[in-house]
Structures are given as C-alpha cells and as structure tokens.
Motif scaffolding. Sequence first.
Motif, PDB file in Angstrom:
ATOM      1  N   THR A  28     -20.480 -13.161  22.564  1.00  0.00           N
ATOM      2  CA  THR A  28     -20.765 -11.765  22.250  1.00  0.00           C
ATOM      3  C   THR A  28     -21.657 -11.225  23.356  1.00  0.00           C
ATOM      4  OG1 THR A  28     -22.717 -12.353  20.946  1.00  0.00           O
ATOM      5  CG2 THR A  28     -20.626 -12.134  19.753  1.00  0.00           C
ATOM      6  N   GLN A  29     -21.775  -9.905  23.407  1.00  0.00           N
ATOM      7  CA  GLN A  29     -22.606  -9.311  24.452  1.00  0.00           C
ATOM      8  C   GLN A  29     -23.149  -7.956  24.040  1.00  0.00           C
ATOM      9  OE1 GLN A  29     -20.601  -7.951  28.071  1.00  0.00           O
ATOM     10  NE2 GLN A  29     -18.650  -7.809  26.952  1.00  0.00           N
ATOM     11  N   THR A  30     -24.251  -7.603  24.682  1.00  0.00           N
ATOM     12  CA  THR A  30     -24.775  -6.240  24.695  1.00  0.00           C
ATOM     13  C   THR A  30     -24.776  -5.858  26.170  1.00  0.00           C
ATOM     14  OG1 THR A  30     -27.096  -6.834  25.007  1.00  0.00           O
ATOM     15  CG2 THR A  30     -26.290  -6.759  22.725  1.00  0.00           C
ATOM     16  N   LEU A  31     -25.222  -4.676  26.498  1.00  0.00           N
ATOM     17  CA  LEU A  31     -25.309  -4.317  27.910  1.00  0.00           C
ATOM     18  C   LEU A  31     -26.287  -5.221  28.648  1.00  0.00           C
ATOM     19  CD1 LEU A  31     -25.256  -0.419  27.779  1.00  0.00           C
ATOM     20  CD2 LEU A  31     -23.561  -1.898  28.849  1.00  0.00           C
ATOM     21  N   ALA A  32     -27.310  -5.715  27.952  1.00  0.00           N
ATOM     22  CA  ALA A  32     -28.370  -6.482  28.595  1.00  0.00           C
ATOM     23  C   ALA A  32     -28.171  -7.991  28.600  1.00  0.00           C
ATOM     24  CB  ALA A  32     -29.701  -6.167  27.923  1.00  0.00           C
ATOM     25  N   ASP A  33     -27.397  -8.528  27.628  1.00  0.00           N
ATOM     26  CA  ASP A  33     -27.320  -9.979  27.525  1.00  0.00           C
ATOM     27  C   ASP A  33     -25.971 -10.458  27.017  1.00  0.00           C
ATOM     28  OD1 ASP A  33     -27.357 -10.012  24.540  1.00  0.00           O
ATOM     29  OD2 ASP A  33     -29.385  -9.277  24.826  1.00  0.00           O
ATOM     30  N   ILE A  34     -25.807 -11.766  27.058  1.00  0.00           N
ATOM     31  CA  ILE A  34     -24.590 -12.407  26.575  1.00  0.00           C
ATOM     32  C   ILE A  34     -24.989 -13.671  25.828  1.00  0.00           C
ATOM     33  CG2 ILE A  34     -24.263 -13.585  28.787  1.00  0.00           C
ATOM     34  CD1 ILE A  34     -21.214 -13.329  28.276  1.00  0.00           C
ATOM     35  N   THR A  35     -24.304 -13.952  24.720  1.00  0.00           N
ATOM     36  CA  THR A  35     -24.574 -15.143  23.922  1.00  0.00           C
ATOM     37  C   THR A  35     -23.278 -15.917  23.744  1.00  0.00           C
ATOM     38  OG1 THR A  35     -26.334 -13.992  22.735  1.00  0.00           O
ATOM     39  CG2 THR A  35     -25.466 -15.997  21.728  1.00  0.00           C
ATOM     40  N   LEU A  36     -23.316 -17.200  24.077  1.00  0.00           N
ATOM     41  CA  LEU A  36     -22.165 -18.078  23.895  1.00  0.00           C
ATOM     42  C   LEU A  36     -22.449 -19.012  22.732  1.00  0.00           C
ATOM     43  CD1 LEU A  36     -22.417 -17.598  27.192  1.00  0.00           C
ATOM     44  CD2 LEU A  36     -20.447 -19.084  27.155  1.00  0.00           C
ATOM     45  N   SER A  37     -21.451 -19.251  21.904  1.00  0.00           N
ATOM     46  CA  SER A  37     -21.537 -20.190  20.796  1.00  0.00           C
ATOM     47  C   SER A  37     -20.508 -21.277  21.067  1.00  0.00           C
ATOM     48  CB  SER A  37     -21.257 -19.467  19.477  1.00  0.00           C
ATOM     49  OG  SER A  37     -21.363 -20.366  18.403  1.00  0.00           O
ATOM     50  N   ILE A  38     -20.994 -22.484  21.365  1.00  0.00           N
ATOM     51  CA  ILE A  38     -20.130 -23.583  21.793  1.00  0.00           C
ATOM     52  C   ILE A  38     -20.106 -24.645  20.695  1.00  0.00           C
ATOM     53  CG2 ILE A  38     -19.776 -25.330  23.576  1.00  0.00           C
ATOM     54  CD1 ILE A  38     -21.603 -23.485  25.384  1.00  0.00           C
ATOM     55  N   PRO A  39     -18.918 -24.958  20.148  1.00  0.00           N
ATOM     56  CA  PRO A  39     -18.840 -26.014  19.124  1.00  0.00           C
ATOM     57  C   PRO A  39     -19.263 -27.365  19.709  1.00  0.00           C
ATOM     58  CG  PRO A  39     -16.787 -24.760  19.237  1.00  0.00           C
ATOM     59  CD  PRO A  39     -17.620 -24.344  20.408  1.00  0.00           C
ATOM     60  N   LEU A  40     -20.036 -28.113  18.915  1.00  0.00           N
ATOM     61  CA  LEU A  40     -20.513 -29.427  19.338  1.00  0.00           C
ATOM     62  C   LEU A  40     -19.767 -30.529  18.589  1.00  0.00           C
ATOM     63  CD1 LEU A  40     -24.348 -28.712  19.342  1.00  0.00           C
ATOM     64  CD2 LEU A  40     -22.874 -29.022  21.348  1.00  0.00           C
ATOM     65  N   ASP A  88     -27.565 -25.117  16.521  1.00  0.00           N
ATOM     66  CA  ASP A  88     -27.493 -24.680  15.127  1.00  0.00           C
ATOM     67  C   ASP A  88     -26.812 -25.818  14.375  1.00  0.00           C
ATOM     68  OD1 ASP A  88     -26.841 -23.611  12.637  1.00  0.00           O
ATOM     69  OD2 ASP A  88     -26.314 -21.643  13.443  1.00  0.00           O
ATOM     70  N   ALA A  89     -27.613 -26.691  13.783  1.00  0.00           N
ATOM     71  CA  ALA A  89     -27.085 -27.884  13.120  1.00  0.00           C
ATOM     72  C   ALA A  89     -26.168 -27.526  11.953  1.00  0.00           C
ATOM     73  CB  ALA A  89     -28.227 -28.778  12.647  1.00  0.00           C
ATOM     74  N   ASP A  90     -26.503 -26.452  11.220  1.00  0.00           N
ATOM     75  CA  ASP A  90     -25.675 -26.057  10.073  1.00  0.00           C
ATOM     76  C   ASP A  90     -24.279 -25.638  10.510  1.00  0.00           C
ATOM     77  OD1 ASP A  90     -27.786 -26.569   8.340  1.00  0.00           O
ATOM     78  OD2 ASP A  90     -28.485 -24.477   8.368  1.00  0.00           O
ATOM     79  N   ALA A  91     -24.208 -24.908  11.614  1.00  0.00           N
ATOM     80  CA  ALA A  91     -22.905 -24.433  12.111  1.00  0.00           C
ATOM     81  C   ALA A  91     -22.249 -25.449  13.043  1.00  0.00           C
ATOM     82  CB  ALA A  91     -23.079 -23.107  12.837  1.00  0.00           C
ATOM     83  N   GLY A  92     -23.016 -26.433  13.531  1.00  0.00           N
ATOM     84  CA  GLY A  92     -22.466 -27.413  14.464  1.00  0.00           C
ATOM     85  C   GLY A  92     -22.162 -26.803  15.823  1.00  0.00           C
ATOM     86  N   THR A  93     -23.022 -25.860  16.242  1.00  0.00           N
ATOM     87  CA  THR A  93     -22.788 -25.175  17.516  1.00  0.00           C
ATOM     88  C   THR A  93     -24.037 -25.163  18.378  1.00  0.00           C
ATOM     89  OG1 THR A  93     -23.371 -23.025  16.567  1.00  0.00           O
ATOM     90  CG2 THR A  93     -21.021 -23.617  16.560  1.00  0.00           C
ATOM     91  N   LEU A  94     -23.818 -24.959  19.644  1.00  0.00           N
ATOM     92  CA  LEU A  94     -24.883 -24.711  20.603  1.00  0.00           C
ATOM     93  C   LEU A  94     -24.857 -23.224  20.899  1.00  0.00           C
ATOM     94  CD1 LEU A  94     -26.967 -25.648  22.792  1.00  0.00           C
ATOM     95  CD2 LEU A  94     -25.013 -25.782  24.350  1.00  0.00           C
ATOM     96  N   GLU A  95     -25.993 -22.546  20.719  1.00  0.00           N
ATOM     97  CA  GLU A  95     -26.106 -21.121  20.993  1.00  0.00           C
ATOM     98  C   GLU A  95     -26.830 -20.961  22.322  1.00  0.00           C
ATOM     99  OE1 GLU A  95     -24.604 -18.970  18.838  1.00  0.00           O
ATOM    100  OE2 GLU A  95     -24.058 -20.771  17.709  1.00  0.00           O
ATOM    101  N   VAL A  96     -26.184 -20.317  23.289  1.00  0.00           N
ATOM    102  CA  VAL A  96     -26.760 -20.116  24.622  1.00  0.00           C
ATOM    103  C   VAL A  96     -26.944 -18.618  24.833  1.00  0.00           C
ATOM    104  CG1 VAL A  96     -26.458 -20.438  27.102  1.00  0.00           C
ATOM    105  CG2 VAL A  96     -25.614 -22.182  25.509  1.00  0.00           C
TER     106      VAL A  96
END
Length: 182
Positions: A28-40, A88-96
Amino acid sequence: MADDDGGGSSKLAPSTGNGSKTDRYSWTQTLADITLSIPLPPGTRGRDVRVTFGATTLRVTVTGRDTPLLDDPLHAPVKAEDGMWQVDADAGTLEVYLEKVDGASWWPRAVVGEPEVDLGRVAPENSKLSDLDGETRALVEKMMVDQRRRAAGLPTTDQQAAAAAAAKMGLKLDGGSGAPGV
C-alpha cells in the motif's frame, strides 16, 4: 485484478490503499510512504528475519532459507535510514515501512519488474491545510475565500484589489470585468 475497462490497458486496478498484491507480497502507499506486507514461513520469529534497506533496494532473508523472500530494486529511491520493519506474528507477515524520497508522487509498483497499477485510478488521501507549505497554503486559502465570495455574488479578492487600484487612479472599472471604463 487486471484492468478491464475496455481501454486495452494491461495495468492493474489499485487495491485499497493504492497498491496491489503480487505472488510474493502486497503493498500500500500514500504520497509520502510505502508499506509492504510479506508472508513469512510458518513459525518464523523476528530474530530469524533480516531486512536490509538501501536507497533503491530491499532485501529480506529468513534464517534457514536458501533464497531471500525479497531481493529487488525498488521502483524509486527511499530514505533507507528511516526504514522500519516488524513481524506480525498473528498475521504471519513481515511489515516493511519505507519513506519515499520524493514524497509527492504515486508509485505504479513497489519493485522493478512487477505489474504496474493504473495511477489514474489511485484514490488520494485527503490533505489538511496544515500539511501544506506556507505559500501553497496561502494560495489554497485565497481560492477558498474567492469561491465563497463568488457564491455570495461578491467580487473576488483580485477583482476587489483591481477596483481599489483603479479608484486610486480615478478610473471606474467596467461592470466587474476588471477593464477600465471609457
């Protein structure tokens, strides 16, 4: 998720959050940043994860795996020193979380080589006047005042200033057009 508006575009419709989902991550993104959600991989703990930020690269490795989960050039430069991540242990993802160097543009993709989203269909977040620099804020506030004045049937601030200048010179403006009368 491919765009099927009949225009023949091969670009994707942006997901909620103005990003997309690939087979390796979602973003996802805003004009200022970007967030990646990577399954672990199941059972991965934070201490097993290594994230390396570069100005134009992102590398994610997990202890015990031969290949990185992600090792790609980013679409555009980021402020590597401000990069953050968490498991995020509950979701099993890495949030960057990455802050864009050019904090005023939308990215069509997170990393080079992935399908692009259709930037014409991005839904920008609402801005606050307080987020704007002084000059831009003054311009927007002036436009808002002029819009209210026009709605009330009053002259705009520019028309009012022109009339005042003309009066100082002994001229009368023609019907609010801003042109001196003959």
